[in-house]
Enzyme design. Structure first.
Site, PDB file in Angstrom:
ATOM      1  N   MET A   1       0.871  -1.237   0.005  1.00  0.00           N
ATOM      2  CA  MET A   1       0.178   0.254  -0.069  1.00  0.00           C
ATOM      3  C   MET A   1       0.844   1.104  -0.010  1.00  0.00           C
ATOM      4  O   MET A   1       0.492   2.515   0.507  1.00  0.00           O
ATOM      5  CB  MET A   1      -0.887   0.049   1.327  1.00  0.00           C
ATOM      6  CG  MET A   1      -1.972  -1.138   0.980  1.00  0.00           C
ATOM      7  SD  MET A   1      -3.511  -0.849   1.911  1.00  0.00           S
ATOM      8  CE  MET A   1      -2.989  -0.362   3.518  1.00  0.00           C
ATOM      9  N   GLY A   2       2.037   1.072  -0.370  1.00  0.00           N
ATOM     10  CA  GLY A   2       2.991   2.352  -0.588  1.00  0.00           C
ATOM     11  C   GLY A   2       3.676   2.668   0.981  1.00  0.00           C
ATOM     12  O   GLY A   2       3.742   1.631   1.808  1.00  0.00           O
TER      13      GLY A   2
ATOM     14  N   HIS B   1       9.539  -3.449   3.499  1.00  0.00           N
ATOM     15  CA  HIS B   1       9.248  -3.918   2.021  1.00  0.00           C
ATOM     16  C   HIS B   1      10.212  -4.159   0.876  1.00  0.00           C
ATOM     17  O   HIS B   1      10.214  -5.296   0.174  1.00  0.00           O
ATOM     18  CB  HIS B   1       8.476  -2.460   1.346  1.00  0.00           C
ATOM     19  CG  HIS B   1       7.193  -2.171   2.349  1.00  0.00           C
ATOM     20  ND1 HIS B   1       7.077  -1.147   3.021  1.00  0.00           N
ATOM     21  CD2 HIS B   1       5.884  -2.796   2.191  1.00  0.00           C
ATOM     22  CE1 HIS B   1       5.877  -0.700   3.162  1.00  0.00           C
ATOM     23  NE2 HIS B   1       5.016  -1.853   3.077  1.00  0.00           N
TER      24      HIS B   1
ATOM     25  N   GLN C   1      -2.692 -12.487   8.277  1.00  0.00           N
ATOM     26  CA  GLN C   1      -2.833 -12.327   6.659  1.00  0.00           C
ATOM     27  C   GLN C   1      -2.002 -13.339   5.825  1.00  0.00           C
ATOM     28  O   GLN C   1      -2.631 -13.589   4.853  1.00  0.00           O
ATOM     29  CB  GLN C   1      -2.527 -10.441   6.295  1.00  0.00           C
ATOM     30  CG  GLN C   1      -2.570 -10.368   4.910  1.00  0.00           C
ATOM     31  CD  GLN C   1      -2.264  -8.848   4.776  1.00  0.00           C
ATOM     32  OE1 GLN C   1      -3.044  -8.138   4.714  1.00  0.00           O
ATOM     33  NE2 GLN C   1      -0.957  -8.759   4.572  1.00  0.00           N
TER      34      GLN C   1
ATOM     35  N   SER D   1       6.916  -0.714  10.288  1.00  0.00           N
ATOM     36  CA  SER D   1       5.508  -0.550   9.883  1.00  0.00           C
ATOM     37  C   SER D   1       5.550   0.744   9.299  1.00  0.00           C
ATOM     38  O   SER D   1       6.025   1.727   9.750  1.00  0.00           O
ATOM     39  CB  SER D   1       4.767  -0.957  11.025  1.00  0.00           C
ATOM     40  OG  SER D   1       3.111  -0.572  10.687  1.00  0.00           O
ATOM     41  N   SER D   2       4.392   0.967   8.450  1.00  0.00           N
ATOM     42  CA  SER D   2       4.440   2.352   7.726  1.00  0.00           C
ATOM     43  C   SER D   2       3.686   3.103   8.707  1.00  0.00           C
ATOM     44  O   SER D   2       3.682   4.222   8.844  1.00  0.00           O
ATOM     45  CB  SER D   2       3.365   2.415   6.347  1.00  0.00           C
ATOM     46  OG  SER D   2       4.145   1.571   5.442  1.00  0.00           O
TER      47      SER D   2
END
Length: 278
Positions: free
Chosen positions: A29-30, A36, A153, A185-186
């Site tokens: 999700m960017g 990532h 998930q 984490s974002s």
């Protein structure tokens, strides 16, 4: 190459398939960080070509957290992906992903209904499986790489791909952590400096609890002790549980199979999740 429409994506994939190259997809999700990038590097080891999708999925985000509030760092994301020599970026919009009149969603049971994230975010896995199912059919990868920080998930997506014969091998990648143990984490950007200093208590508590379980301590006592440490540190705890690592079913003893400790806790306005295998 950056593509934003399905026809453009099809043309790009035809070029890749013409060379019979294997492909790996990294859905995101960017707001990309080193976690990532570790997924992308694993993807490059598994396949000749790497596709990264960037799409903030509105149907998996709670009403209390509007998708517009999710951090967006498009220019920095593209620079990072270029530095990693990614072959294709799939960056579509909501209307393309969910056209007017959309009447189909993917709903899963099994690991999606075990009383962890699904208990607190009942909308979540329907949103995840629908968008990931679409990404798989749009991009048609041989492999898909998911971080194990979102462990439930990962199990849900793995099961979906197998159950629906999607032809995608889902591969998990170990959680990447900051030096003090906090899972990358974002959403960590939402932590205040004081909260950021407290946040590593989650990882240290999981390690201490895992140590107790490996030593043969009673599972209920060990988990209760860990939960108390987390709440005493200032978190509001959603769950802190030991589950079977493959099925996510509840267990009565650490001897009941491979074990995963999973947690979700709120610190201020930020909700953090993490997990650890023992």
């Amino acid at each position: 190459m950056i593509v934003r429409t399905v026809p453009a994506l099809r043309r790009a994939l035809e070029s890749i398939s013409a060379n019979k190259a294997t492909t790996a997809l990294v859905p995101t999700m960017g707001a990309l960080h080193d976690g990532h990038l570790s997924l992308i590097r694993l993807a490059k080891r598994r396949a000749a070509k790497v596709i990264v999708s960037i799409f903030v999925n509105p149907i998996q985000i709670a009403q209390s957290e509007a998708s517009g509030s999710y951090p967006r760092t498009w220019k920095a994301d593209v620079a990072k992906l270029a530095a990693e020599d990614v072959d294709l970026i799939w960056n579509t919009d909501v209307k393309t992903m969910y056209p007017d009149g959309l009447a189909t969603k993917i709903l899963t049971e099994g690991p999606a209904t075990v009383g962890l994230e699904d208990r607190f975010r009942p909308h979540f896995f329907g949103g995840v499986t629908t968008v990931v199912g679409k990404l798989f059919t749009q991009c048609r990868p041989d492999f898909a790489i998911f971080g194990e920080k979102d462990f439930q998930q990962f199990r849900v997506v793995t099961r979906m791909a197998r159950d629906l014969d999607l032809g995608v091998k889902v591969i998990g990648s170990s959680t990447v952590r900051e030096r003090d143990g906090l899972a990358m984490s974002s959403r960590n950007v939402y932590l205040s400096p004081e909260e950021r200093s407290v946040a590593p208590a989650l990882y240290s508590t999981m390690k201490e609890t895992a140590k107790r379980l490996r030593a043969g301590d009673d599972i209920k006592a060990a988990m209760a002790g860990g939960a108390k440490l987390i709440t005493n540190a200032g978190f509001v705890l959603d769950y802190f549980e030991a589950r079977h690592a493959a099925t996510l079913a509840p267990i009565g003893s650490a001897k009941d199979g491979p074990v995963r400790i999973l947690l979700a806790a709120r610190l201020g306005k930020t909700r953090l999740i993490d997990n650890l295998g023992i």
